[in-house]
Design an enzyme around this catalytic site. Structure first.
Site, mmCIF file in Angstrom:
data_model
loop_
_atom_site.group_PDB
_atom_site.id
_atom_site.type_symbol
_atom_site.label_atom_id
_atom_site.label_comp_id
_atom_site.label_asym_id
_atom_site.label_seq_id
_atom_site.Cartn_x
_atom_site.Cartn_y
_atom_site.Cartn_z
ATOM 1 N N SER A 168 0.838 -1.196 0.000
ATOM 2 C CA SER A 168 0.000 0.000 0.000
ATOM 3 C C SER A 168 0.879 1.255 0.000
ATOM 4 O O SER A 168 2.061 1.200 0.370
ATOM 5 C CB SER A 168 -0.846 -0.054 1.285
ATOM 6 O OG SER A 168 -1.570 1.125 1.498
ATOM 7 N N GLY A 169 0.305 2.363 -0.428
ATOM 8 C CA GLY A 169 0.917 3.679 -0.251
ATOM 9 C C GLY A 169 2.350 3.800 -0.765
ATOM 10 O O GLY A 169 2.668 3.428 -1.904
ATOM 11 N N TYR A 185 3.746 8.225 17.965
ATOM 12 C CA TYR A 185 4.152 8.073 16.561
ATOM 13 C C TYR A 185 5.434 8.862 16.301
ATOM 14 O O TYR A 185 6.401 8.345 15.715
ATOM 15 C CB TYR A 185 3.021 8.574 15.652
ATOM 16 C CG TYR A 185 3.321 8.509 14.173
ATOM 17 C CD1 TYR A 185 3.222 7.306 13.482
ATOM 18 C CD2 TYR A 185 3.694 9.655 13.461
ATOM 19 C CE1 TYR A 185 3.489 7.236 12.124
ATOM 20 C CE2 TYR A 185 3.968 9.595 12.102
ATOM 21 C CZ TYR A 185 3.860 8.385 11.439
ATOM 22 O OH TYR A 185 4.134 8.316 10.087
HETATM 23 P P1 NAP Z 1 -0.007 2.910 4.105
HETATM 24 O O1 NAP Z 1 -0.568 3.082 2.745
HETATM 25 O O2 NAP Z 1 -0.888 2.543 5.224
HETATM 26 O O3 NAP Z 1 1.191 1.861 3.982
HETATM 27 C C1 NAP Z 1 1.810 1.336 5.114
HETATM 28 C C2 NAP Z 1 2.250 -0.050 4.755
HETATM 29 O O4 NAP Z 1 2.935 -0.624 5.888
HETATM 30 C C3 NAP Z 1 1.063 -0.963 4.488
HETATM 31 O O5 NAP Z 1 1.459 -1.912 3.528
HETATM 32 C C4 NAP Z 1 0.840 -1.599 5.840
HETATM 33 O O6 NAP Z 1 0.141 -2.811 5.817
HETATM 34 C C5 NAP Z 1 2.265 -1.820 6.253
HETATM 35 N N1 NAP Z 1 2.406 -2.061 7.678
HETATM 36 C C6 NAP Z 1 2.053 -1.266 8.693
HETATM 37 N N2 NAP Z 1 2.369 -1.856 9.866
HETATM 38 C C7 NAP Z 1 2.923 -3.048 9.549
HETATM 39 C C8 NAP Z 1 3.437 -4.121 10.290
HETATM 40 N N3 NAP Z 1 3.437 -4.111 11.620
HETATM 41 N N4 NAP Z 1 3.950 -5.189 9.627
HETATM 42 C C9 NAP Z 1 3.950 -5.233 8.281
HETATM 43 N N5 NAP Z 1 3.452 -4.254 7.517
HETATM 44 C C10 NAP Z 1 2.944 -3.182 8.145
HETATM 45 O O7 NAP Z 1 0.723 4.241 4.563
HETATM 46 P P2 NAP Z 1 1.958 5.056 3.952
HETATM 47 O O8 NAP Z 1 1.600 6.454 4.101
HETATM 48 O O9 NAP Z 1 2.371 4.522 2.643
HETATM 49 O O10 NAP Z 1 3.052 4.708 5.062
HETATM 50 C C11 NAP Z 1 4.338 4.199 4.733
HETATM 51 C C12 NAP Z 1 5.331 4.747 5.731
HETATM 52 O O11 NAP Z 1 5.396 6.161 5.564
HETATM 53 C C13 NAP Z 1 4.954 4.529 7.189
HETATM 54 O O12 NAP Z 1 6.106 4.181 7.926
HETATM 55 C C14 NAP Z 1 4.439 5.883 7.629
HETATM 56 O O13 NAP Z 1 4.603 6.070 9.010
HETATM 57 C C15 NAP Z 1 5.318 6.805 6.804
HETATM 58 N N6 NAP Z 1 4.826 8.159 6.610
HETATM 59 C C16 NAP Z 1 3.642 8.393 5.965
HETATM 60 C C17 NAP Z 1 3.215 9.698 5.784
HETATM 61 C C18 NAP Z 1 1.918 10.038 5.101
HETATM 62 O O14 NAP Z 1 1.455 11.183 5.203
HETATM 63 N N7 NAP Z 1 1.300 9.118 4.364
HETATM 64 C C19 NAP Z 1 3.985 10.747 6.257
HETATM 65 C C20 NAP Z 1 5.177 10.475 6.894
HETATM 66 C C21 NAP Z 1 5.588 9.176 7.060
HETATM 67 P P3 NAP Z 1 -1.452 -2.844 6.072
HETATM 68 O O15 NAP Z 1 -2.031 -2.563 4.730
HETATM 69 O O16 NAP Z 1 -1.696 -4.211 6.574
HETATM 70 O O17 NAP Z 1 -1.778 -1.762 7.073
#
Ligand code: NAP
Length: 251
Positions: free
Chosen positions: A16-17, A150
């Protein structure tokens, strides 16, 4: 020849994402990619959509035993890898006073402890001259109300990146950290903030570039840092935040 031709990459949280977008960009640039995730259906859907060259392994980053199993799988299947992108993460937001030990532990386990031990388990499998990217957040520095746990997990990753960059320099393994600002992914809904309540317009108005980022815009930086084009970059941090961090008071 693609920027990442002949490289093998592991991406945690690739269904995802940002993780998914990076897997797509890595593949386009010639890498072989293994994504991890904790939900078999979601991971399989991502593998099908990403197509040829994609492999997967079900692993919860919050469980150290899964990191050990992942390393075993990677060793058997690939021997060595070139790129480790520790991307999996997320969490709940809320008042400091309401944070329970359970919520604290689960976010620490997944975002920081799990990231730490994922690197530790996979490190012997990373080729000398390889690279590690840790996905942090501008929250590590922003002091955003409601994000105490977080933000602390993410700040830990920035610290880990600096230490590892020095420890691993002898093996020419480069370690860098990427700090995204608000990026349009499912993370907000998963954090309990429904899309309607997120108020994208208000958030966008606070961004100097006037919009949220796209996961593909983070992926391109991760691809660059993972490539030989970034051969003299280690121990660094990059914001991908539309200018938010340098102009926090712009409304
Ligand atoms: P996302 O679309 O929810 O993607 C997160 C991914 O990590 C998903 O595949 C999720 O799986 C997986 N995941 C979460 N916890 C996990 C675990 N314990 N074990 C295995 N997989 C796990 O969100 P994203 O925005 O792309 O986030 C990616 C990273 O970017 C994260 O570390 C987040 O903190 C960071 N980030 C995001 C933003 C933002 O605004 N989007 C900003 C700063 C940093 P599931 O589908 O099962 O949940």
């Amino acid at each position: 020849m693609g920027l990442l031709q002949n490289k093998t990459a592991v991406i945690t949280g690739g269904n995802s994402g940002i993780g998914y977008a990076t897997a797509a960009d890595f593949l386009e640039k010639g890498a072989k990619v293994l994504i991890t995730g904790r939900r078999p259906d979601a991971v399989q859907q991502a593998v099908d959509a990403l197509g040829n060259g994609t492999d997967s392994f079900i692993a919860d980053q919050g469980k150290i035993e899964d990191a050990a199993k992942l390393a075993e799988y990677v060793r058997d299947r690939y021997g060595k890898i070139d790129i480790l992108f520790v991307n999996a993460g997320g969490g709940k937001f809320g008042n400091f006073a309401d944070v329970t030990e359970e919520v604290f532990d689960s976010m620490m386990d997944s975002n920081l402890k799990g990231a730490f031990f994922t690197v530790q388990h996979l490190l012997p499998l990373i080729n000398d001259g390889g690279t590690i990217i840790l996905l942090s957040s501008v929250n590590a520095y922003a002091g955003m109300p409601g994000s105490a746990v977080y933000s602390a997990t993410k700040a830990g990753l920035n610290s880990l990146g600096r230490t590892l960059s020095r420890e691993l320099a002898g093996r020419k393994i480069r370690v860098n950290v990427v700090n995204p600002g608000p990026i349009d992914t499912p993370i907000f809904e998963k954090a309990g903030i429904p899309r309607e309540a997120l108020n994208h317009e208000l958030l966008a108005a606070r961004m100097p570039l006037g919009r949220l980022g796209l996961p593909e815009e983070v992926a391109k930086l991760v691809s660059f840092l993972s490539s030989d084009e970034a051969s003299f970059i280690t121990g660094a941090e990059y914001n991908v935040d539309g200018g938010l961090t340098v102009h926090p008071l712009i409304a």
